[in-house]
Design an enzyme around this catalytic site. Structure first.
Site, PDB file in Angstrom:
ATOM      1  N   LEU A 102      67.430  21.469  15.933  1.00 51.79           N
ATOM      2  CA  LEU A 102      66.024  21.801  15.805  1.00 51.79           C
ATOM      3  C   LEU A 102      65.310  20.532  15.365  1.00 51.79           C
ATOM      4  O   LEU A 102      65.837  19.764  14.561  1.00 51.79           O
ATOM      5  CB  LEU A 102      65.802  22.906  14.766  1.00 51.79           C
ATOM      6  CG  LEU A 102      66.376  24.291  15.097  1.00 51.79           C
ATOM      7  CD1 LEU A 102      66.126  25.246  13.925  1.00 51.79           C
ATOM      8  CD2 LEU A 102      65.762  24.857  16.371  1.00 51.79           C
ATOM      9  N   ASP A 103      64.114  20.300  15.894  1.00 54.42           N
ATOM     10  CA  ASP A 103      63.358  19.121  15.506  1.00 54.42           C
ATOM     11  C   ASP A 103      63.160  19.101  13.999  1.00 54.42           C
ATOM     12  O   ASP A 103      63.198  20.140  13.333  1.00 54.42           O
ATOM     13  CB  ASP A 103      61.993  19.109  16.191  1.00 54.42           C
ATOM     14  CG  ASP A 103      62.113  19.030  17.710  1.00 54.42           C
ATOM     15  OD1 ASP A 103      63.152  18.545  18.198  1.00 54.42           O
ATOM     16  OD2 ASP A 103      61.171  19.457  18.398  1.00 54.42           O
ATOM     17  N   LYS A 104      62.893  17.924  13.462  1.00 55.99           N
ATOM     18  CA  LYS A 104      62.737  17.763  12.018  1.00 55.99           C
ATOM     19  C   LYS A 104      61.671  18.698  11.453  1.00 55.99           C
ATOM     20  O   LYS A 104      61.830  19.255  10.356  1.00 55.99           O
ATOM     21  CB  LYS A 104      62.388  16.306  11.697  1.00 55.99           C
ATOM     22  CG  LYS A 104      62.340  15.991  10.212  1.00 55.99           C
ATOM     23  CD  LYS A 104      62.099  14.512   9.970  1.00 55.99           C
ATOM     24  CE  LYS A 104      62.061  14.195   8.479  1.00 55.99           C
ATOM     25  NZ  LYS A 104      61.839  12.741   8.220  1.00 55.99           N
ATOM     26  N   THR A 106      60.700  21.557  12.799  1.00 51.39           N
ATOM     27  CA  THR A 106      60.907  22.937  13.238  1.00 51.39           C
ATOM     28  C   THR A 106      61.769  23.693  12.234  1.00 51.39           C
ATOM     29  O   THR A 106      62.730  23.157  11.682  1.00 51.39           O
ATOM     30  CB  THR A 106      61.579  22.965  14.627  1.00 51.39           C
ATOM     31  OG1 THR A 106      60.723  22.314  15.573  1.00 51.39           O
ATOM     32  CG2 THR A 106      61.828  24.392  15.088  1.00 51.39           C
ATOM     33  N   HIS A 187      62.796  18.622  22.775  1.00 51.64           N
ATOM     34  CA  HIS A 187      61.406  19.033  22.496  1.00 51.64           C
ATOM     35  C   HIS A 187      60.892  20.036  23.534  1.00 51.64           C
ATOM     36  O   HIS A 187      59.701  20.031  23.869  1.00 51.64           O
ATOM     37  CB  HIS A 187      60.475  17.824  22.498  1.00 51.64           C
ATOM     38  CG  HIS A 187      60.694  16.878  21.350  1.00 51.64           C
ATOM     39  ND1 HIS A 187      60.981  17.291  20.071  1.00 51.64           N
ATOM     40  CD2 HIS A 187      60.655  15.522  21.301  1.00 51.64           C
ATOM     41  CE1 HIS A 187      61.096  16.226  19.278  1.00 51.64           C
ATOM     42  NE2 HIS A 187      60.915  15.151  19.998  1.00 51.64           N
TER      43      HIS A 187
END
Length: 234
Positions: A102-104, A106, A187
């Site tokens: 998961l993105d930072k 998110t 993303h």
């Protein structure tokens, strides 16, 4: 049967070379008896091992559900940022990893395990595992976006994103949605909305396959998966 030094290394008790020193110095006990040979083989399923008086239980595989908070990266280690593994404070093994990323910024569901076969099944593009996200989006999300996502939007890769199920929870200058995708491109959710002229301002993963984020877990909290959850995943 397993060597005692391998047992302790797999359970995250120092490096293999350091563990050999600890064993030879008499700091390891097996079934009440001090052992001094790193090559000693034990039955990891029945014998009791302790280091400096602390019992070290053995787990061949571990499965944790983490409610990932924003600001933490999906990695096993990092020199600058806190990682999701830093949050799992009572893990037994030292070979755990996040399944996917998961993105930072998110939040939401992240599976932490050392089960490579399960991770491959969940992440393989051929398996089409559903991933459900909740998002707040800058811009009015409407039925044209629902259709575009169902058709597959161009996110700048060689192929468009696969058909995705977009459900509108609130439509306005700031919209709220639930989105189900079957891929895990870089993303991806943000790029899909960018492709239709909108920007994601908050993103949270709610589920992955049969695994649903436990609503009792606050951000940064985790728990072991139940036997039923593991069975459904496997």
């Amino acid at each position: 049967m397993m060597r005692i030094d391998k047992y302790l290394a797999e359970m995250g008790q120092e490096t293999r070379s350091e563990i050999k020193k600890l064993i030879r110095s008499g700091r390891v006990i097996v079934d009440g008896e001090t052992v001094k040979k790193p090559e000693l083989k034990i039955d990891e399923t029945t014998q009791k091992v302790s280091l400096d008086g602390k019992q070290i239980g053995y787990a061949k595989k571990e499965y944790y559900m983490l409610h990932k908070p924003a600001g933490v990266i999906s990695a096993t280690k990092d020199d600058r940022d806190k990682t999701v593994l830093d949050l799992i404070t009572d893990k037994k093994r030292n070979d755990l990893f996040p399944v996917g990323r998961l993105d930072k910024d998110t939040e939401g569901l992240l599976l932490i395990t050392n089960d490579g076969e399960l991770a491959h099944r969940l992440l393989s593009p051929k398996k089409h595992v559903d991933k459900v996200y909740y998002a707040k989006v800058q811009g009015k999300v409407d039925e044209s976006d629902v259709k575009a996502f169902a058709d597959g939007v161009d996110i700048g890769d060689d192929t468009p994103a696969k058909s995705a199920d977009l459900r509108i929870l609130k439509s306005g200058e700031e919209s709220e949605i639930e989105l189900t995708i079957t891929e895990g491109r870089f993303h991806q959710v943000k790029r899909m909305f960018h492709a239709v002229g909108k920007e994601v301002i908050y993103l949270k993963r709610l589920s992955m396959g049969s695994l649903v984020l436990d609503k009792t877990l606050t951000k940064g909290e985790y728990r072991s998966l139940t036997e039923e959850e593991i069975k459904k995943l496997c």
